[in-house]
Design an enzyme around this catalytic site. Structure first.
Site, PDB file in Angstrom:
ATOM      1  N   THR A 195       0.827  -1.216   0.000  1.00  0.00           N
ATOM      2  CA  THR A 195       0.000   0.000   0.000  1.00  0.00           C
ATOM      3  C   THR A 195       0.858   1.262   0.000  1.00  0.00           C
ATOM      4  O   THR A 195       0.483   2.264  -0.621  1.00  0.00           O
ATOM      5  CB  THR A 195      -0.982   0.043   1.196  1.00  0.00           C
ATOM      6  OG1 THR A 195      -0.252   0.126   2.422  1.00  0.00           O
ATOM      7  CG2 THR A 195      -1.883  -1.175   1.205  1.00  0.00           C
ATOM      8  N   VAL A 240      -3.359   5.057  -0.738  1.00  0.00           N
ATOM      9  CA  VAL A 240      -4.742   4.554  -0.810  1.00  0.00           C
ATOM     10  C   VAL A 240      -4.818   3.129  -0.234  1.00  0.00           C
ATOM     11  O   VAL A 240      -5.214   2.179  -0.906  1.00  0.00           O
ATOM     12  CB  VAL A 240      -5.308   4.641  -2.241  1.00  0.00           C
ATOM     13  CG1 VAL A 240      -5.438   6.107  -2.645  1.00  0.00           C
ATOM     14  CG2 VAL A 240      -4.449   3.912  -3.262  1.00  0.00           C
ATOM     15  N   HIS A 241      -4.461   3.039   1.063  1.00  0.00           N
ATOM     16  CA  HIS A 241      -4.361   1.730   1.722  1.00  0.00           C
ATOM     17  C   HIS A 241      -5.573   0.833   1.449  1.00  0.00           C
ATOM     18  O   HIS A 241      -5.451  -0.275   0.942  1.00  0.00           O
ATOM     19  CB  HIS A 241      -4.274   1.911   3.237  1.00  0.00           C
ATOM     20  CG  HIS A 241      -3.065   2.634   3.720  1.00  0.00           C
ATOM     21  ND1 HIS A 241      -1.811   2.085   3.685  1.00  0.00           N
ATOM     22  CD2 HIS A 241      -2.923   3.853   4.279  1.00  0.00           C
ATOM     23  CE1 HIS A 241      -0.943   2.944   4.205  1.00  0.00           C
ATOM     24  NE2 HIS A 241      -1.589   4.027   4.573  1.00  0.00           N
ATOM     25  N   ASP A 242      -6.757   1.313   1.866  1.00  0.00           N
ATOM     26  CA  ASP A 242      -7.927   0.432   1.882  1.00  0.00           C
ATOM     27  C   ASP A 242      -8.403   0.084   0.469  1.00  0.00           C
ATOM     28  O   ASP A 242      -8.908  -1.026   0.235  1.00  0.00           O
ATOM     29  CB  ASP A 242      -9.066   1.076   2.687  1.00  0.00           C
ATOM     30  CG  ASP A 242      -8.728   1.163   4.173  1.00  0.00           C
ATOM     31  OD1 ASP A 242      -7.695   0.599   4.585  1.00  0.00           O
ATOM     32  OD2 ASP A 242      -9.492   1.797   4.918  1.00  0.00           O
TER      33      ASP A 242
END
Ligand SMILES: [Ca+2]
Length: 319
Positions: A195, A240-242
């Site tokens: 991520t 934009v981890h999620d």
């Protein structure tokens, strides 16, 4: 088609991930379950209802847990410096949203949905793993009935982000995360290894906001505060981890993974550290023995994932 329950603590990057799931044609979003993390449970649940209303999402929202699996764990302060006081970048989310919640607690919603459609449901968990762990505790049989579990969490070959050892979602409830990793269901961990390489620039977000209409403009407004936090951590824009975890569900070919049992350190200076025993490597006897092999993302085609996210958030947008 992927039937997805989104377990989330909105949360700025959660909001982007939710819009991705809502828009993607191969995703059937059947439920949103909330958990504490980026803010208190009252706030993350209110935010889920707010986004449901603003984006006209049909899926029900079920409220989840307000504290760690082990209630003796001390509660840290909410990360308002990342997600804002309202959890959505200080855009001024109304105090209450006049929409009903599902009457069930999140873990019960998960159990019922999995049992209603054996083998079909994918759990995408992008907050602390508390709801999933409680669902397993109440009904261990669901592990054999879930299609897969895709989580945003962990740091395997890279440092953590809360401590040098630990990533936030895992650090926020290590016992719950260990229960999720060691259950006999297929888990894919989309962690900081991939991520942190997936950074949406300000210009890319602006293009999405321009092409994607009111929904995307709200997302851009929510994200501005978070982009401010990332100044000095990345060159330009937001991690934009999620959304990476959601992209994995529809495009696993954009990731490379490593297989092996995963355990989570619970307590001590490495509290919340995720450690994988890679399959095929020989070690002495250890607490990884006899645990199911899980998949850990070690590589990502970040440009392709960002293009997929852009296309999905703003369907008219051509990346
Ligand atoms: Ca999250």
């Amino acid at each position: 088609m992927h039937k997805v329950i989104f377990d989330t603590d909105p949360g700025v990057d959660d909001a982007m991930a939710l819009l991705f799931l809502h828009h993607h044609p191969d995703i059937d979003l059947i439920g949103i379950t909330t958990v504490f993390g980026n803010a208190a449970i009252e706030t993350t649940t209110r935010n889920a209802l707010f986004l449901k209303r603003e984006w006209q999402i049909a899926a029900p929202v079920a409220r989840g847990l307000a504290e760690t699996l082990d209630p003796a764990r001390p509660q840290a302060d909410w990360p308002t410096f990342i997600h804002g006081d309202d959890g959505l970048g200080n855009i001024g989310v109304p105090g209450t949203i006049d929409l009903p919640l599902d009457p069930r607690p999140a873990h019960r919603f998960i159990i019922d949905a999995v049992r209603a459609d054996p083998g079909a449901v994918t759990l995408v968990a992008v907050g602390r793993m508390t709801n999933l762990a409680l669902a397993l505790k109440e009904d261990p049989g669901i592990a054999g009935l879930v299609r897969q579990v895709v989580i945003m969490g962990g740091a395997f070959d890279v440092p953590g982000n809360v401590t040098p050892a630990a990533e936030a979602n895992i650090h926020g409830d290590p016992e719950a995360a260990d229960a999720v990793f060691t259950a006999p269901w297929p888990v894919v961990a989309v962690g900081l290894d991939v991520t942190m390489r997936t950074v949406m620039t300000r210009a890319a977000l602006a293009t999405i906001a321009e092409a994607g209409g009111a929904r995307a403009r709200l997302l851009a407004d929510i994200s501005a505060f978070y982009i401010g936090f990332y100044e000095g951590i990345v060159d330009d824009g937001m991690v934009v981890h999620d959304s990476c975890a959601c992209a994995y569900v529809v495009a696993p070919e954009l990731f490379s993974t490593r297989s092996g049992a995963v355990r989570v350190v619970c307590g001590g200076i490495a509290d919340g550290m995720t450690v994988q025993k890679p399959d095929g490597r020989r070690f002495g006897p250890s607490d990884w023995d006899g645990r199911p092999s899980q998949s850990v993302c070690t590589g990502i085609d970040a440009d392709a994932v960002l293009a997929l996210i852009a296309r999905t958030l703003a369907p008219s947008h051509r990346a």
